[in-house]
Design an enzyme around this catalytic site. Structure first.
Site, PDB file in Angstrom:
ATOM      1  N   ASP A 277      36.625  47.079  40.589  1.00 48.02           N
ATOM      2  CA  ASP A 277      35.192  47.461  39.583  1.00 48.02           C
ATOM      3  C   ASP A 277      35.677  48.429  38.631  1.00 48.02           C
ATOM      4  O   ASP A 277      36.527  49.233  38.683  1.00 48.02           O
ATOM      5  CB  ASP A 277      34.257  48.338  41.001  1.00 48.02           C
ATOM      6  CG  ASP A 277      33.016  48.498  40.501  1.00 48.02           C
ATOM      7  OD1 ASP A 277      32.227  47.548  40.005  1.00 48.02           O
ATOM      8  OD2 ASP A 277      32.730  49.716  40.062  1.00 48.02           O
TER       9      ASP A 277
ATOM     10  N   GLU B 295      54.050  42.469  46.725  1.00 50.17           N
ATOM     11  CA  GLU B 295      54.925  42.320  47.683  1.00 50.17           C
ATOM     12  C   GLU B 295      54.119  41.612  48.990  1.00 50.17           C
ATOM     13  O   GLU B 295      54.738  41.460  50.104  1.00 50.17           O
ATOM     14  CB  GLU B 295      54.835  43.975  48.420  1.00 50.17           C
ATOM     15  CG  GLU B 295      55.766  44.820  47.443  1.00 50.17           C
ATOM     16  CD  GLU B 295      55.650  46.269  48.063  1.00 50.17           C
ATOM     17  OE1 GLU B 295      55.467  46.418  49.140  1.00 50.17           O
ATOM     18  OE2 GLU B 295      56.012  47.181  47.226  1.00 50.17           O
TER      19      GLU B 295
END
Length: 439
Positions: A113, A164
């Site tokens: 957002d 990751e």
């Protein structure tokens, strides 16, 4: 998450890094003690007669409100949403911990957002102008509150975290007028995608849509990113209503669906657009949007596009079990006719059109994954999508007269029942679209 994966779905969460609730423990601690560590995580200014600058809230009124002890605090949205100060390292550390918390539980990514916010001018200088909701996005007039260069370092750190976790992604809400600036958020080491909102604010005209498609393709190509296309979302009136309402608006929304799903890149569908929902009329006394209240009713607010989806024809349209609490917003009286249960049985419904279009998009690499060229002949817009072995043209008639389109291939899909094809021509009525596979 496991159930979703079994259904072929992935779960992406909405993360809000620009602000917190005013009930957040950090903000409550900052109100109680101006010298506590939590106070440095927000934008506070010393007591004075006037706000620190001319910044305005996007929801109306000043972007500064007073605390009980006379200080000012910044909120670029509602007063209940104080902005975080991302120059405090504790803020960045907390959000990276939050990302890992959810990624460890199998979330496939985040919709970020206000991704163009977070950092503000450190000197709190006045903005040179005021933002207008009619603009394509924020520009130089709001240079002190949005799109500060430091924000890109945040997305590089977040991208490193997501890297990751293979198979995860970040998509940012970037409401900037300059699409070249929007595209920078999608550089290879930043967000995976940054929404292109130009079509979201374009009127129904071939010229406007040609500019919206072409400008986005031109902006994102230099950074090597595909365009995430958006026609509807939770902040704008529904497609059917924006495009004229009634039968005309519905026909245009159906045609726009074929255009959206033909374009190369990700297509984001706002829940309910696949049902052809119009903007709901929400009585003033039932409205919840702070935009309505902070503007003194001058702006209608966004409640009309946030009414619960109609799943069936029951009293609560399937939104909640019978006997449960009433929905957050009232269900319109005619909502049942748009229900999923009804449209699933109607071969000519908007829902069935979307289902066919999505199935064809998955089958034809030219749709959604090909190379696109855009052209316009008066009120007729054409997007030519080329894949490895096939080429598909999406042709949209945005005029008031039937257009005759040359065709040497196959009609894959039409947005309405009145599209007629012969061996060499397709008669395309106003406010309709067709997918033509070239021979």
């Amino acid at each position: 998450m496991a159930d979703a994966r079994q259904l072929g779905l992935r779960v992406i969460l909405d993360v809000v890094p620009n602000h917190t609730s005013d009930r957040h423990p950090w903000f409550q601690a900052a109100l109680a003690d101006p010298d506590c560590p939590e106070a440095a995580r927000y934008h506070f200014a010393l007591p004075s007669e006037e706000p620190p600058n001319n910044w305005r809230s996007l929801f109306g009124g000043p972007a500064w409100s007073r605390t009980p002890d006379g200080r000012w605090y910044l909120h670029l949205f509602a007063p209940e949403q104080p902005d975080l100060d991302w120059r405090d390292p504790a803020v960045a550390a907390d959000f990276e911990e939050t990302l890992r918390f959810w990624l460890d539980r199998g979330v496939s990514g985040f919709r970020v957002d206000v991704a163009y916010g977070l950092f503000k001018d450190p000197q709190l200088r006045d903005n040179p102008g005021s933002y207008s909701p009619t603009l394509f996005g924020h520009g130089p007039e709001q240079a002190m509150t949005w799109n500060q260069p430091e924000v890109h370092d945040v997305w590089r750190r977040w991208r490193a975290v997501c890297d990751e976790y293979p198979g995860t992604m970040l998509v940012g809400e970037v409401c900037l007028a300059d699409l070249d600036e929007v595209a920078l958020y999608s550089r290879p080491d930043e967000l995976h995608q940054s929404f292109a909102f130009r079509l979201l604010k374009s009127p129904w005209s071939a010229g406007a849509f040609e500019d919206g498609v072409r400008s986005a393709l031109d902006a994102f190509a230099p950074v090597g990113a595909s365009v995430p296309w958006v026609l509807g979302n939770h902040d704008k009136d529904r497609l059917v209503t924006r495009f004229g309402g009634g039968e005309v608006g519905t026909a245009r929304a159906r045609a726009a669906a074929l255009l959206l799903l033909s374009l190369p890149g990700a297509a984001y569908l706002y829940a309910g657009d696949e049902l052809g929902l119009p903007q709901a009329q929400v009585p003033d006394q039932a409205k919840r949007d702070p935009i309505f209240y902070r503007s003194g009713g001058a702006r209608a607010g966004r409640d009309g596009c946030r009414v619960p989806l109609p799943w069936n024809s029951s009293h609560g349209v399937g939104f909640s079990p019978r006997g449960a609490a009433e929905p957050w917003l009232p269900i319109p009286s005619g909502w049942r006719r748009h229900a999923v249960s009804r449209q699933s049985r109607d071969d000519g419904s908007v829902l069935q059109l979307y289902r066919r279009a999505l199935a064809l998009r998955a089958e034809h690499p030219a749709l959604g994954s090909g190379e696109a060229t855009v052209s316009r002949d008066g009120d007729v817009l054409t997007v030519r999508c080329t894949g490895e072995r096939r080429t598909v043209r999406c042709i949209v008639n945005m005029g008031t007269e039937t257009a005759l389109v040359r065709s040497s291939g196959t009609v894959l899909l039409a947005s309405g029942p009145h599209v007629h094809a012969t061996d060499r021509r397709v008669a395309l009525p106003p406010d309709s679209a067709v997918w033509l596979e070239e021979a």
